[in-house]
Motif scaffolding. Structure first.
Motif, PDB file in Angstrom:
ATOM      1  N   TRP A 175      34.123  25.739  47.973  1.00 36.07           N
ATOM      2  CA  TRP A 175      33.217  24.721  47.434  1.00 36.07           C
ATOM      3  C   TRP A 175      33.628  23.360  47.991  1.00 36.07           C
ATOM      4  O   TRP A 175      34.820  23.074  48.092  1.00 36.07           O
ATOM      5  CB  TRP A 175      33.316  24.686  45.919  1.00 36.07           C
ATOM      6  CG  TRP A 175      32.968  25.986  45.261  1.00 36.07           C
ATOM      7  CD1 TRP A 175      33.772  27.089  45.118  1.00 36.07           C
ATOM      8  CD2 TRP A 175      31.721  26.324  44.668  1.00 36.07           C
ATOM      9  NE1 TRP A 175      33.095  28.081  44.463  1.00 36.07           N
ATOM     10  CE2 TRP A 175      31.831  27.642  44.177  1.00 36.07           C
ATOM     11  CE3 TRP A 175      30.523  25.649  44.484  1.00 36.07           C
ATOM     12  CZ2 TRP A 175      30.795  28.287  43.522  1.00 36.07           C
ATOM     13  CZ3 TRP A 175      29.483  26.289  43.832  1.00 36.07           C
ATOM     14  CH2 TRP A 175      29.621  27.592  43.362  1.00 36.07           C
ATOM     15  N   ARG A 176      32.656  22.521  48.305  1.00 32.23           N
ATOM     16  CA  ARG A 176      32.978  21.187  48.814  1.00 32.23           C
ATOM     17  C   ARG A 176      32.040  20.167  48.192  1.00 32.23           C
ATOM     18  O   ARG A 176      30.857  20.448  47.986  1.00 32.23           O
ATOM     19  CB  ARG A 176      32.855  21.152  50.328  1.00 32.23           C
ATOM     20  CG  ARG A 176      33.301  19.799  50.893  1.00 32.23           C
ATOM     21  CD  ARG A 176      33.318  19.792  52.377  1.00 32.23           C
ATOM     22  NE  ARG A 176      34.476  20.555  52.829  1.00 32.23           N
ATOM     23  CZ  ARG A 176      34.697  20.863  54.087  1.00 32.23           C
ATOM     24  NH1 ARG A 176      33.850  20.502  55.014  1.00 32.23           N
ATOM     25  NH2 ARG A 176      35.773  21.534  54.427  1.00 32.23           N
ATOM     26  N   GLY A 177      32.594  18.986  47.904  1.00 27.81           N
ATOM     27  CA  GLY A 177      31.772  17.931  47.328  1.00 27.81           C
ATOM     28  C   GLY A 177      32.556  16.654  47.155  1.00 27.81           C
ATOM     29  O   GLY A 177      33.542  16.415  47.848  1.00 27.81           O
ATOM     30  N   HIS A 178      32.103  15.859  46.185  1.00 25.54           N
ATOM     31  CA  HIS A 178      32.705  14.546  45.931  1.00 25.54           C
ATOM     32  C   HIS A 178      32.960  14.363  44.449  1.00 25.54           C
ATOM     33  O   HIS A 178      32.299  14.961  43.614  1.00 25.54           O
ATOM     34  CB  HIS A 178      31.779  13.439  46.442  1.00 25.54           C
ATOM     35  CG  HIS A 178      31.653  13.426  47.923  1.00 25.54           C
ATOM     36  ND1 HIS A 178      30.685  14.146  48.578  1.00 25.54           N
ATOM     37  CD2 HIS A 178      32.398  12.823  48.880  1.00 25.54           C
ATOM     38  CE1 HIS A 178      30.827  13.970  49.882  1.00 25.54           C
ATOM     39  NE2 HIS A 178      31.860  13.173  50.088  1.00 25.54           N
ATOM     40  N   GLY A 179      33.938  13.495  44.167  1.00 23.93           N
ATOM     41  CA  GLY A 179      34.269  13.210  42.787  1.00 23.93           C
ATOM     42  C   GLY A 179      34.649  11.761  42.582  1.00 23.93           C
ATOM     43  O   GLY A 179      34.726  10.974  43.528  1.00 23.93           O
ATOM     44  N   GLU A 180      34.893  11.454  41.328  1.00 23.22           N
ATOM     45  CA  GLU A 180      35.315  10.110  40.927  1.00 23.22           C
ATOM     46  C   GLU A 180      36.519  10.225  40.017  1.00 23.22           C
ATOM     47  O   GLU A 180      36.585  11.131  39.177  1.00 23.22           O
ATOM     48  CB  GLU A 180      34.195   9.404  40.157  1.00 23.22           C
ATOM     49  CG  GLU A 180      32.916   9.237  40.910  1.00 23.22           C
ATOM     50  CD  GLU A 180      31.823   8.646  40.026  1.00 23.22           C
ATOM     51  OE1 GLU A 180      32.139   7.845  39.120  1.00 23.22           O
ATOM     52  OE2 GLU A 180      30.653   9.003  40.243  1.00 23.22           O
ATOM     53  N   GLY A 181      37.451   9.302  40.168  1.00 24.46           N
ATOM     54  CA  GLY A 181      38.624   9.245  39.311  1.00 24.46           C
ATOM     55  C   GLY A 181      38.687   7.920  38.585  1.00 24.46           C
ATOM     56  O   GLY A 181      38.281   6.887  39.122  1.00 24.46           O
ATOM     57  N   PHE A 182      39.200   7.957  37.370  1.00 25.44           N
ATOM     58  CA  PHE A 182      39.294   6.751  36.543  1.00 25.44           C
ATOM     59  C   PHE A 182      40.282   7.029  35.426  1.00 25.44           C
ATOM     60  O   PHE A 182      40.511   8.176  35.040  1.00 25.44           O
ATOM     61  CB  PHE A 182      37.924   6.366  35.961  1.00 25.44           C
ATOM     62  CG  PHE A 182      37.053   7.567  35.667  1.00 25.44           C
ATOM     63  CD1 PHE A 182      37.175   8.286  34.493  1.00 25.44           C
ATOM     64  CD2 PHE A 182      36.131   7.996  36.600  1.00 25.44           C
ATOM     65  CE1 PHE A 182      36.390   9.401  34.243  1.00 25.44           C
ATOM     66  CE2 PHE A 182      35.335   9.117  36.357  1.00 25.44           C
ATOM     67  CZ  PHE A 182      35.473   9.822  35.165  1.00 25.44           C
ATOM     68  N   PHE A 183      40.888   6.002  34.931  1.00 23.59           N
ATOM     69  CA  PHE A 183      41.802   6.067  33.785  1.00 23.59           C
ATOM     70  C   PHE A 183      42.170   4.627  33.456  1.00 23.59           C
ATOM     71  O   PHE A 183      42.121   3.764  34.343  1.00 23.59           O
ATOM     72  CB  PHE A 183      43.062   6.897  34.130  1.00 23.59           C
ATOM     73  CG  PHE A 183      43.705   7.531  32.941  1.00 23.59           C
ATOM     74  CD1 PHE A 183      43.087   8.567  32.252  1.00 23.59           C
ATOM     75  CD2 PHE A 183      44.935   7.085  32.479  1.00 23.59           C
ATOM     76  CE1 PHE A 183      43.677   9.152  31.143  1.00 23.59           C
ATOM     77  CE2 PHE A 183      45.536   7.663  31.370  1.00 23.59           C
ATOM     78  CZ  PHE A 183      44.896   8.709  30.707  1.00 23.59           C
ATOM     79  N   PRO A 184      42.522   4.329  32.219  1.00 27.50           N
ATOM     80  CA  PRO A 184      42.795   2.933  31.863  1.00 27.50           C
ATOM     81  C   PRO A 184      43.891   2.269  32.702  1.00 27.50           C
ATOM     82  O   PRO A 184      43.879   1.055  32.878  1.00 27.50           O
ATOM     83  CB  PRO A 184      43.234   3.021  30.397  1.00 27.50           C
ATOM     84  CG  PRO A 184      42.575   4.251  29.888  1.00 27.50           C
ATOM     85  CD  PRO A 184      42.560   5.204  31.048  1.00 27.50           C
ATOM     86  N   THR A 185      44.801   3.046  33.250  1.00 19.67           N
ATOM     87  CA  THR A 185      45.944   2.469  33.968  1.00 19.67           C
ATOM     88  C   THR A 185      45.775   2.435  35.485  1.00 19.67           C
ATOM     89  O   THR A 185      46.688   2.014  36.190  1.00 19.67           O
ATOM     90  CB  THR A 185      47.214   3.268  33.637  1.00 19.67           C
ATOM     91  OG1 THR A 185      46.983   4.640  33.980  1.00 19.67           O
ATOM     92  CG2 THR A 185      47.573   3.149  32.170  1.00 19.67           C
ATOM     93  N   ILE A 186      44.600   2.859  36.004  1.00 24.35           N
ATOM     94  CA  ILE A 186      44.391   2.867  37.449  1.00 24.35           C
ATOM     95  C   ILE A 186      43.026   2.293  37.804  1.00 24.35           C
ATOM     96  O   ILE A 186      42.122   2.239  36.974  1.00 24.35           O
ATOM     97  CB  ILE A 186      44.506   4.293  38.051  1.00 24.35           C
ATOM     98  CG1 ILE A 186      43.435   5.217  37.460  1.00 24.35           C
ATOM     99  CG2 ILE A 186      45.904   4.857  37.871  1.00 24.35           C
ATOM    100  CD1 ILE A 186      43.348   6.585  38.110  1.00 24.35           C
ATOM    101  N   LYS A 187      42.889   1.894  39.061  1.00 23.25           N
ATOM    102  CA  LYS A 187      41.616   1.417  39.576  1.00 23.25           C
ATOM    103  C   LYS A 187      40.726   2.631  39.875  1.00 23.25           C
ATOM    104  O   LYS A 187      41.193   3.603  40.460  1.00 23.25           O
ATOM    105  CB  LYS A 187      41.876   0.620  40.860  1.00 23.25           C
ATOM    106  CG  LYS A 187      40.658   0.005  41.480  1.00 23.25           C
ATOM    107  CD  LYS A 187      41.028  -0.774  42.744  1.00 23.25           C
ATOM    108  CE  LYS A 187      39.765  -1.272  43.421  1.00 23.25           C
ATOM    109  NZ  LYS A 187      40.078  -1.945  44.682  1.00 23.25           N
ATOM    110  N   PRO A 188      39.443   2.602  39.480  1.00 21.71           N
ATOM    111  CA  PRO A 188      38.551   3.729  39.772  1.00 21.71           C
ATOM    112  C   PRO A 188      38.497   4.022  41.275  1.00 21.71           C
ATOM    113  O   PRO A 188      38.627   3.106  42.100  1.00 21.71           O
ATOM    114  CB  PRO A 188      37.183   3.247  39.271  1.00 21.71           C
ATOM    115  CG  PRO A 188      37.514   2.218  38.235  1.00 21.71           C
ATOM    116  CD  PRO A 188      38.766   1.535  38.736  1.00 21.71           C
ATOM    117  N   PHE A 189      38.295   5.299  41.624  1.00 19.34           N
ATOM    118  CA  PHE A 189      38.266   5.696  43.033  1.00 19.34           C
ATOM    119  C   PHE A 189      37.313   6.861  43.230  1.00 19.34           C
ATOM    120  O   PHE A 189      36.971   7.566  42.294  1.00 19.34           O
ATOM    121  CB  PHE A 189      39.678   6.063  43.516  1.00 19.34           C
ATOM    122  CG  PHE A 189      40.305   7.210  42.760  1.00 19.34           C
ATOM    123  CD1 PHE A 189      40.204   8.522  43.236  1.00 19.34           C
ATOM    124  CD2 PHE A 189      41.011   6.983  41.583  1.00 19.34           C
ATOM    125  CE1 PHE A 189      40.782   9.575  42.542  1.00 19.34           C
ATOM    126  CE2 PHE A 189      41.601   8.037  40.888  1.00 19.34           C
ATOM    127  CZ  PHE A 189      41.484   9.337  41.364  1.00 19.34           C
TER     128      PHE A 189
END
Length: 189
Positions: free
Chosen positions: A53-67
């Motif tokens: 499987w291949r695709g894209h995602g997003e990461g986020f958390f109060p202690t890091i910059k979204p990516f």
């Protein structure tokens, strides 16, 4: 469910026979091909995950910059009642590697599942959860997060929607309660 398993086995055997890969067939002298393993009955309810499987995602958390990230996930089997799992991610803009993890998923006949995952960061997860073959949803909750000074809990939900694989990973740390950390959408290659 048994019909689908029987059909899958028949299809695998037919393909193996066409290529001369069945036991005793050997595929001819000097053939480097090996037989594809028959799917264990325990894997059948999750067979929709098998493949890459291949695709894209997003990461986020109060202690890091979204990516944002690209990701490739693979599920495979060896004929045993367990599926191998690998994931690798990369920065969308540069293609630079970000994260990798691998492990094993062991589904049970009662709809429960046990999962172990080792991350490239040194973190190890032991998870238990449930799966529903009809709705194609897998829910996992950490029983143990090892070698982690800050991460205390991880949950993962995988869901098939219109032929695409979606997931959400939630995380709790010693400073933050369980909350969304990653989400992605992937298509089968």
């Amino acid at each position: 469910m048994l019909v689908r398993a029987s059909e899958e086995r028949r299809n695998q055997r037919a393909k193996q026979t066409e290529r001369g890969e069945m036991e005793g067939g050997g595929g001819g002298s000097g053939s480097a091909e090996t037989a594809l393993p028959l799917m264990h009955q325990a894997i059948v309810p999750l067979s929709y995950l098998l493949g890459t499987w291949r695709g894209h995602g997003e990461g986020f958390f109060p202690t890091i910059k979204p990516f944002k990230y690209g990701e490739e996930i693979s599920f495979s089997h060896s004929g045993k009642p367990v599926m191998a799992y690998t994931s690798k991610t990369w920065k969308v803009a540069s293609g630079e590697p970000m994260h990798a993890e691998s492990g094993y998923w062991r589904p049970k006949n009662d709809g429960s599942i046990e999962v172990v995952i080792s991350q490239s960061t040194g973190l190890a997860e032991v998870q238990k959860g449930t799966f529903n073959a009809e709705t194609q949803v897998v829910k996992l909750q950490s029983e143990l997060v090892g070698n982690a000074s800050k991460v205390k809990q991880i949950s993962r939900v995988f869901e098939m929607v219109n032929g695409e694989l979606f997931y959400v990973v939630q995380m709790a740390t010693n400073m933050n309660h369980l909350q969304p950390h990653l989400k992605a959408q992937l298509r089968k290659l």
